[in-house]
Design an enzyme around this catalytic site. Structure first.
Site, mmCIF file in Angstrom:
data_model
loop_
_atom_site.group_PDB
_atom_site.id
_atom_site.type_symbol
_atom_site.label_atom_id
_atom_site.label_comp_id
_atom_site.label_asym_id
_atom_site.label_seq_id
_atom_site.Cartn_x
_atom_site.Cartn_y
_atom_site.Cartn_z
ATOM 1 N N GLU A 5 2.360 -2.376 -1.620
ATOM 2 C CA GLU A 5 2.257 -3.342 -0.515
ATOM 3 C C GLU A 5 2.838 -2.648 0.705
ATOM 4 O O GLU A 5 4.056 -2.655 0.920
ATOM 5 C CB GLU A 5 3.043 -4.620 -0.860
ATOM 6 C CG GLU A 5 2.543 -5.343 -2.104
ATOM 7 C CD GLU A 5 1.281 -6.170 -1.856
ATOM 8 O OE1 GLU A 5 0.867 -6.301 -0.685
ATOM 9 O OE2 GLU A 5 0.716 -6.681 -2.830
ATOM 10 N N CYS A 24 5.411 -7.379 7.944
ATOM 11 C CA CYS A 24 4.348 -6.413 7.662
ATOM 12 C C CYS A 24 3.015 -6.828 8.267
ATOM 13 O O CYS A 24 2.213 -5.978 8.613
ATOM 14 C CB CYS A 24 4.202 -6.224 6.165
ATOM 15 S SG CYS A 24 3.922 -7.770 5.277
HETATM 16 P P1 NAD Z 1 10.934 1.629 3.228
HETATM 17 O O1 NAD Z 1 9.685 2.280 2.721
HETATM 18 O O2 NAD Z 1 11.853 2.421 4.056
HETATM 19 O O3 NAD Z 1 11.825 1.089 2.008
HETATM 20 C C1 NAD Z 1 11.321 0.224 1.004
HETATM 21 C C2 NAD Z 1 12.077 0.415 -0.280
HETATM 22 O O4 NAD Z 1 11.914 1.762 -0.723
HETATM 23 C C3 NAD Z 1 13.594 0.190 -0.205
HETATM 24 O O5 NAD Z 1 14.008 -0.523 -1.358
HETATM 25 C C4 NAD Z 1 14.175 1.600 -0.187
HETATM 26 O O6 NAD Z 1 15.443 1.685 -0.815
HETATM 27 C C5 NAD Z 1 13.169 2.370 -0.997
HETATM 28 N N1 NAD Z 1 13.057 3.771 -0.590
HETATM 29 C C6 NAD Z 1 13.272 4.303 0.651
HETATM 30 N N2 NAD Z 1 13.039 5.630 0.647
HETATM 31 C C7 NAD Z 1 12.674 5.930 -0.612
HETATM 32 C C8 NAD Z 1 12.283 7.144 -1.265
HETATM 33 N N3 NAD Z 1 12.228 8.303 -0.598
HETATM 34 N N4 NAD Z 1 11.966 7.097 -2.574
HETATM 35 C C9 NAD Z 1 11.983 5.916 -3.246
HETATM 36 N N5 NAD Z 1 12.352 4.737 -2.704
HETATM 37 C C10 NAD Z 1 12.685 4.752 -1.404
HETATM 38 O O7 NAD Z 1 10.427 0.313 3.973
HETATM 39 P P2 NAD Z 1 11.283 -0.753 4.798
HETATM 40 O O8 NAD Z 1 11.772 -0.143 6.053
HETATM 41 O O9 NAD Z 1 12.261 -1.443 3.909
HETATM 42 O O10 NAD Z 1 10.136 -1.828 5.117
HETATM 43 C C11 NAD Z 1 9.286 -1.709 6.225
HETATM 44 C C12 NAD Z 1 7.879 -1.334 5.819
HETATM 45 O O11 NAD Z 1 7.436 -2.152 4.757
HETATM 46 C C13 NAD Z 1 6.889 -1.553 6.937
HETATM 47 O O12 NAD Z 1 5.958 -0.507 6.942
HETATM 48 C C14 NAD Z 1 6.223 -2.860 6.551
HETATM 49 O O13 NAD Z 1 4.949 -3.042 7.108
HETATM 50 C C15 NAD Z 1 6.188 -2.749 5.073
HETATM 51 N N6 NAD Z 1 6.117 -4.053 4.432
HETATM 52 C C16 NAD Z 1 4.994 -4.381 3.735
HETATM 53 C C17 NAD Z 1 4.889 -5.627 3.143
HETATM 54 C C18 NAD Z 1 3.668 -6.015 2.371
HETATM 55 O O14 NAD Z 1 3.712 -7.028 1.687
HETATM 56 N N7 NAD Z 1 2.577 -5.277 2.430
HETATM 57 C C19 NAD Z 1 5.942 -6.541 3.241
HETATM 58 C C20 NAD Z 1 7.077 -6.170 3.938
HETATM 59 C C21 NAD Z 1 7.152 -4.917 4.533
#
Ligand code: NAD
Length: 474
Positions: free
Chosen positions: A220, A254
């Site tokens: 997602e 998102c």
């Molecule tokens: P992110 O990708 O930085 O982090 C998401 C999760 O991944 C966190 O739990 C984090 O600890 C983990 N993570 C971070 N780096 C990692 C790595 N290298 N390896 C494994 N895990 C890792 O995202 P964010 O800043 O928390 O959220 C924002 C993004 O999420 C935006 O792009 C937004 O559009 C998207 N989003 C999508 C939805 C959806 O339903 N499609 C919903 C909410 C947010």
């Protein structure tokens, strides 16, 4: 697992135990699924106040009513929809066996089987929804789960971990806390399915890790959700609804509108309407408790960086209300027609800013949308049915809302997910149940095997080849 024992090693031990318990238990009846979903519902009801307080603290300002609406009620709605609808989804589907076995008493059906243990990695922006909405459908499908909340909202993550540890048997549902290293550890484990919500870049790393164990993934992700305002739209209504969407969680959603395409001759009127509508909703910035803060300094610097870059390249920026950033609370910055190459045209904004672009022909806006990776959401405002169909037929996005923004994501009875760079797979609705199920075909042969009598088994008789040839028909 205790709440103090969140290490990759402990995670591996826990997952192995969950998987063993899953195998030992066999079929997961409806009562067990309902009990698990109900436990998640009871958890949110019991802990909603500390969770809302934690989100307020983590964001440095997030209205409790908004946190209830977006995260607590959004999660509860998913859980209740799953609880109240999953039972008929469990039933095996009869299917038609092929000829001539259909005449000989063969039977066939499709069985929806739980996969086992589902890993669920959440984000900070909707810290409960991105855990509990997928959990609803994972549990409905009979799975167990391990949740990994985002470290960017550490207090919320802690309350989630404590609440899950108190309410659930960890062999059924557990939570592990930690940052990217724990996210990497979760994605490297042999889960039976993985749900990741987050950025496209991290999504790629997750999928790569998951590939080592061939773990199926639901991703997602995000993207620059475009909004197309047709000439037939009521400009004031469109501006108001876009302003309300941009004000939700300060644009940190998102499916938030990112770039708005508006007819060139309507651009100035739209900017004024958007500015006025936003200022009507949020008349002040400093100390305005209705305005969610940008979650941390890093994200604020990211957004301010896009704005400074756009200004340096000559873009006009209008602030609504016309006040400076106060702490991490921001006015909506409307960035008008930034030139090609501006960072705000490339990166997902994910915050309190919006780009407005002019078009002469709606085809230009459609072409601009298609020149970019496929977005999570697309919005069309207008009353022109033919144009609406043109937009739907000539673009691809995870979902669409017409004459509003973001509402399709709140549909419980229809799948929510991305396509291309905005993700794969979905939850919500029956499709969410199927996503977390193994769809298994079962064929039951009849007692009588006609192949010998019909000369279809070796040693082949003289008629076999001719009989096969005769069936090669158009
Ligand atoms: P992110 O990708 O930085 O982090 C998401 C999760 O991944 C966190 O739990 C984090 O600890 C983990 N993570 C971070 N780096 C990692 C790595 N290298 N390896 C494994 N895990 C890792 O995202 P964010 O800043 O928390 O959220 C924002 C993004 O999420 C935006 O792009 C937004 O559009 C998207 N989003 C999508 C939805 C959806 O339903 N499609 C919903 C909410 C947010």
């Amino acid at each position: 697992m205790s709440t103090h024992d969140h290490t990759p090693e402990a995670l591996a031990t826990l997952l192995a135990a969950q998987k063993q318990a899953f195998i030992a238990a066999g079929a997961v009846d409806a009562a067990t699924r309902r009990r698990r979903i109900q436990t998640a519902i009871d958890l949110l009801v019991k802990y909603h106040k500390p969770l809302v307080a934690a989100m307020d603290e983590d964001f440095g300002g997030r209205h409790p009513g908004f946190s209830l609406m977006n995260d607590v009620l959004g999660s509860l709605a998913s859980l209740k929809h799953a609880r109240d609808h999953f039972e008929p989804w469990m039933a095996a589907d009869r299917r038609q066996p092929f000829m001539p076995y259909d005449q000989l008493g063969a039977e066939a059906w499709v069985q929806y089987q739980p996969k086992g243990s589902v890993g669920i990695i959440g984000t900070w922006n909707a810290p409960l929804f991105t855990l509990f909405a997928p959990l609803a459908y994972a549990l409905a499908a009979g799975n167990r789960a391990i949740l990994k909340p985002s470290e960017i909202v550490p207090r919320t993550a802690q309350v989630v971990a404590e609440a899950v540890a108190e309410m659930f048997d960890p062999l059924e549902v557990a939570a592990v806390t930690g940052g990217p290293e724990m996210g990497a550890a979760v994605s490297a484990q042999p889960f039976d399915h993985l749900v990741f919500t987050g950025s496209t870049e991290v999504g790629k790393a997750i999928m790569k890790n998951a590939s080592a164990n061939l773990v199926p993934v639901t991703l997602e992700l995000g993207g620059k959700s475009p909004t197309l305002i047709g000439r037939s739209a009521d400009l004031a209504t469109a501006a108001f609804r876009i302003a309300a969407a941009k004000g939700a969680n300060a644009g940190q959603l998102c499916v938030n509108p990112d770039t708005v395409f508006v007819a060139r001759e309507q651009l100035e009127a739209f900017v004024v309407a958007l500015k006025d509508a936003f200022a009507g909703l949020f008349p002040t910035v400093a100390g305005n408790g209705d305005l969610t803060a940008v979650v941390n300094e890093r994200h604020l610097a990211r957004i301010e960086g896009y704005l400074a870059d756009a200004v340096a390249r000559g873009a006009r920026v209008v602030s609504s209300p016309a006040e400076p950033v106060a702490g991490r609370r921001c006015p909506l910055r409307i960035v008008i027609a930034p030139p090609a190459g501006a960072r705000i045209l490339e990166e997902e904004i994910f915050g309190p800013a919006v780009v407005v672009q002019a078009y002469d022909d709606v085809g230009e806006a459609i072409a601009a949308i298609n020149s970019r990776p496929r977005p999570l959401a697309l919005y069309y405002f207008g009353e022109d049915a033919a144009e609406q169909q043109r937009v739907l037929d000539h673009t691809l996005s995870g979902g669409v809302t017409i004459n509003e923004a973001m509402f399709h994501a709140a549909m419980h009875d229809a799948p929510f997910g991305g396509v291309g760079a905005s993700g794969m797979g979905h939850y919500h609705g029956r499709e969410g149940f199927i996503e977390f199920s193994h769809v298994r075909t079962v064929f039951k042969a009849p007692a009588y095997d006609p192949r010998r009598e019909w000369g279809m088994l070796p040693p082949y008789g003289e008629h076999f080849l001719a009989a096969m040839e005769a069936q090669v028909t158009p």
